[in-house]
Every structure is written in C-alpha cells, then in structure tokens.
Design a protein around this motif. Structure first.
Motif, mmCIF file in Angstrom:
data_model
loop_
_atom_site.group_PDB
_atom_site.id
_atom_site.type_symbol
_atom_site.label_atom_id
_atom_site.label_comp_id
_atom_site.label_asym_id
_atom_site.label_seq_id
_atom_site.Cartn_x
_atom_site.Cartn_y
_atom_site.Cartn_z
ATOM 1 N N SER A 151 -51.351 -45.447 -6.854
ATOM 2 C CA SER A 151 -50.794 -44.420 -7.628
ATOM 3 C C SER A 151 -52.370 -44.515 -8.641
ATOM 4 O O SER A 151 -52.328 -45.448 -9.533
ATOM 5 N N ILE A 152 -52.504 -42.906 -9.103
ATOM 6 C CA ILE A 152 -53.718 -43.037 -10.034
ATOM 7 C C ILE A 152 -52.543 -43.600 -11.621
ATOM 8 O O ILE A 152 -52.591 -43.449 -12.378
ATOM 9 N N PHE A 153 -51.446 -42.693 -11.236
ATOM 10 C CA PHE A 153 -50.533 -41.912 -12.666
ATOM 11 C C PHE A 153 -49.177 -41.691 -12.151
ATOM 12 O O PHE A 153 -48.803 -40.894 -11.247
ATOM 13 N N THR A 154 -48.604 -42.430 -13.188
ATOM 14 C CA THR A 154 -46.800 -41.805 -12.632
ATOM 15 C C THR A 154 -45.815 -41.213 -14.013
ATOM 16 O O THR A 154 -46.957 -41.985 -15.404
ATOM 17 N N TYR A 155 -45.138 -40.693 -13.940
ATOM 18 C CA TYR A 155 -44.754 -40.756 -15.432
ATOM 19 C C TYR A 155 -43.289 -41.411 -15.614
ATOM 20 O O TYR A 155 -43.115 -41.763 -17.070
ATOM 21 N N GLY A 156 -43.110 -42.053 -14.703
ATOM 22 C CA GLY A 156 -41.982 -42.969 -14.844
ATOM 23 C C GLY A 156 -40.970 -42.979 -15.825
ATOM 24 O O GLY A 156 -40.075 -43.276 -16.164
ATOM 25 N N MET A 157 -40.422 -42.120 -14.919
ATOM 26 C CA MET A 157 -39.271 -40.903 -15.135
ATOM 27 C C MET A 157 -38.105 -42.047 -14.383
ATOM 28 O O MET A 157 -38.295 -41.777 -13.220
ATOM 29 N N LYS A 158 -36.864 -41.567 -15.274
ATOM 30 C CA LYS A 158 -35.931 -42.253 -15.167
ATOM 31 C C LYS A 158 -35.920 -42.064 -12.824
ATOM 32 O O LYS A 158 -35.360 -42.880 -12.072
ATOM 33 N N LYS A 159 -35.430 -41.262 -12.998
ATOM 34 C CA LYS A 159 -35.028 -40.519 -11.390
ATOM 35 C C LYS A 159 -36.123 -41.524 -10.551
ATOM 36 O O LYS A 159 -35.939 -41.477 -9.904
ATOM 37 N N GLY A 160 -37.301 -40.820 -10.709
ATOM 38 C CA GLY A 160 -38.262 -41.734 -9.914
ATOM 39 C C GLY A 160 -38.498 -42.613 -9.778
ATOM 40 O O GLY A 160 -38.375 -43.209 -8.461
ATOM 41 N N LEU A 161 -37.883 -43.526 -10.460
ATOM 42 C CA LEU A 161 -37.703 -45.133 -10.480
ATOM 43 C C LEU A 161 -36.410 -45.960 -9.769
ATOM 44 O O LEU A 161 -36.542 -46.536 -8.586
ATOM 45 N N GLU A 162 -35.228 -44.462 -9.798
ATOM 46 C CA GLU A 162 -34.644 -45.049 -8.802
ATOM 47 C C GLU A 162 -34.195 -44.958 -7.889
ATOM 48 O O GLU A 162 -34.351 -45.164 -7.026
ATOM 49 N N ARG A 163 -35.212 -43.840 -7.695
ATOM 50 C CA ARG A 163 -35.008 -43.040 -5.861
ATOM 51 C C ARG A 163 -36.380 -44.172 -5.807
ATOM 52 O O ARG A 163 -35.667 -44.046 -4.150
ATOM 53 N N LEU A 164 -36.946 -44.710 -6.183
ATOM 54 C CA LEU A 164 -37.808 -45.700 -5.667
ATOM 55 C C LEU A 164 -37.641 -46.550 -5.235
ATOM 56 O O LEU A 164 -37.322 -47.503 -4.448
ATOM 57 N N ALA A 165 -36.951 -47.590 -5.824
ATOM 58 C CA ALA A 165 -36.231 -48.068 -5.888
ATOM 59 C C ALA A 165 -35.331 -48.053 -4.949
ATOM 60 O O ALA A 165 -34.602 -49.403 -4.172
ATOM 61 N N ALA A 166 -34.482 -47.219 -4.978
ATOM 62 C CA ALA A 166 -32.969 -46.971 -3.645
ATOM 63 C C ALA A 166 -33.747 -47.209 -2.247
ATOM 64 O O ALA A 166 -33.209 -47.331 -1.532
ATOM 65 N N ALA A 167 -35.085 -46.696 -2.223
ATOM 66 C CA ALA A 167 -35.904 -46.505 -0.861
ATOM 67 C C ALA A 167 -36.505 -47.787 -0.648
ATOM 68 O O ALA A 167 -37.114 -47.649 0.209
ATOM 69 N N ASN A 168 -36.616 -48.921 -1.829
ATOM 70 C CA ASN A 168 -37.096 -50.117 -1.115
ATOM 71 C C ASN A 168 -39.230 -50.022 -1.210
ATOM 72 O O ASN A 168 -39.013 -50.537 -0.736
ATOM 73 N N ILE A 169 -38.623 -49.222 -2.652
ATOM 74 C CA ILE A 169 -40.731 -48.756 -2.458
ATOM 75 C C ILE A 169 -41.052 -50.155 -3.204
ATOM 76 O O ILE A 169 -40.398 -48.986 -4.848
ATOM 77 N N LYS A 170 -42.327 -50.468 -4.072
ATOM 78 C CA LYS A 170 -43.075 -50.530 -4.535
ATOM 79 C C LYS A 170 -44.395 -49.935 -5.237
ATOM 80 O O LYS A 170 -45.206 -49.267 -4.104
ATOM 81 N N ASN A 171 -44.193 -49.899 -6.953
ATOM 82 C CA ASN A 171 -45.453 -48.804 -6.559
ATOM 83 C C ASN A 171 -45.709 -49.727 -8.329
ATOM 84 O O ASN A 171 -45.576 -49.857 -9.271
ATOM 85 N N ILE A 172 -47.687 -49.326 -8.292
ATOM 86 C CA ILE A 172 -48.478 -49.877 -8.625
ATOM 87 C C ILE A 172 -49.192 -48.595 -9.519
ATOM 88 O O ILE A 172 -50.219 -48.197 -8.893
ATOM 89 N N SER A 173 -49.336 -48.433 -10.078
ATOM 90 C CA SER A 173 -50.254 -47.661 -10.701
ATOM 91 C C SER A 173 -51.153 -47.905 -11.669
ATOM 92 O O SER A 173 -51.158 -48.480 -12.879
ATOM 93 N N LEU A 174 -52.510 -46.918 -11.448
ATOM 94 C CA LEU A 174 -53.415 -47.351 -12.573
ATOM 95 C C LEU A 174 -53.448 -47.090 -13.679
ATOM 96 O O LEU A 174 -53.585 -47.712 -15.043
#
Length: 213
Positions: A151-174
């Motif tokens: 992805s280009i940009f991530t807010y790095g919000m706790k809720k977002g990070l937790e949801r991605l982790a729970a769904a077993n999704i890796k994200n790397i942002s620019l």
C-alpha cells in the motif's frame, strides 16, 4: 523513518495529497473527526510522484513478496497503481470490485485468476483495514494464495493493525501517518506543537481531546 518513507511523505505533501487541519477537523464517513485528509488519487496526476510511488511499490513486492504471480488492485483507487506496478514487474494484474456485477458474468474479480495463484493486493490507503480485508477474503474464496498487501499509506491505527493481524494479512506501506506528520512539521506544513495532537489522534481516533489542545 527510512529514505523511502521520507521521499513518499514529502511527495504526498508537495502535491497536497495530504491535508492537515488540526484546528478544523475533517469528518470521516464513520463520523470520526480527523486532523488529516489523504487523497492518494492525486499521485496519478503528478508524473514524478507517480513514478516514485510505482517504483516504490515494485521494490516492496520484490523485497517482501518475491514469489508473487499476479497483482490485484482494490476498487477503485488501487486499480491504476496495480496496473502500472504490474507493468514494471511484467506481471499480470486484475482488480476486485466492491460488489459483484449485476449483469454479464457477474464477476467481482476482474482479470484472470487461477486457483492457487500467489497474489499481492495493491491498496492506496489503509485506515481501519476493513476494505482491504474484504478484498483479501474475496480472493481467498476464489482459492488464491494471498501473500499480502502493498500500500501507499497507512494510518497505523491500533484497530487497523489488530484487524489485519486477526485476518492473517501482511501489509507493507510506502509511508505511514507518523512519517507524514513528522515531515509536515519539518517542512512547516503544520506547527511543531501540532505533532503531538496528530499522534494523539492516531493513537485513539475516538478520543477527541486532541481537538482542543
């Protein structure tokens, strides 16, 4: 903040793709008041910035997802970025609609996707993570092996990070919220004292106490 994060942060600020308004917050569709508004679609209209973004996405994929076989953009903001990055990497691409078509073949996944193919999702922005999680789930239902997200940009919000982790999704942002906020203070887009207010928002968007500081 590494050099790529710094470059993309400066780029987004320079073309006004990111606006900071801590004294007059934007209101998101969810009702959350935010000191920041990010529109990465504007990168498509700025050739130099667009080049940095697409080459950066390609570098992320080479480094973190070397086994990728196809790129899938999110609809609609990720489609153009997926297409350009796929061209750089000489990969096939497609995209995932926000909903299935109500005519023709009623596709939700556009482009050729073979069950078992290794996929990287291209997203422009991640906040709470809901939309990109939905895209990944659709691809998984189609029997794709989703390696992760670039992805280009991530807010790095706790809720977002937790949801991605729970769904077993890796994200790397620019780049991310903290990098852009720090660069905004350094380049005088915002006052230095506003930086703490911005970080307070990122830490807990539902707590509006940062507004009156």
């Amino acid at each position: 903040m590494n050099e790529l994060q710094k470059t993309i942060a400066k780029d987004l600020l320079s073309i006004r793709a990111v606006f900071f308004r801590p004294d007059e917050p934007f209101i998101w569709a969810s009702g959350i008041k935010s000191p920041i508004y990010c529109d990465n679609r504007l990168t498509l209209s700025a050739p130099d910035v667009r080049r940095h973004v697409e080459n950066g996405l390609a570098d992320i994929i080479r480094a973190h997802y070397p086994d990728v076989q196809v790129l899938m953009g999110t609809s609609t903001a990720g489609i153009a970025h997926a297409a350009i990055t796929a061209d750089i990497l000489n990969l096939p691409m497609g995209y995932v609609r926000s909903g299935a078509k109500d005519h023709g073949r009623k596709n939700q996944i556009e482009g050729k996707l073979i069950p078992g193919q290794k996929v990287v999702v291209i997203e422009d922005l991640i906040s709470t993570g809901g939309s990109v999680i939905e895209v990944v789930e659709i691809l998984r239902e189609a029997e794709a092996e989703v390696l992760g997200v670039a992805s280009i940009f991530t807010y790095g919000m706790k809720k977002g990070l937790e949801r991605l982790a729970a769904a077993n999704i890796k994200n790397i942002s620019l780049t991310d919220f903290d990098s852009v906020a720090e660069m905004a203070a350094e380049e005088k887009y915002i006052r230095p004292e506003d930086l703490k207010r911005l970080i307070a928002f990122r830490n807990n968007p539902s707590d509006e106490s940062w507004i009156n500081h």
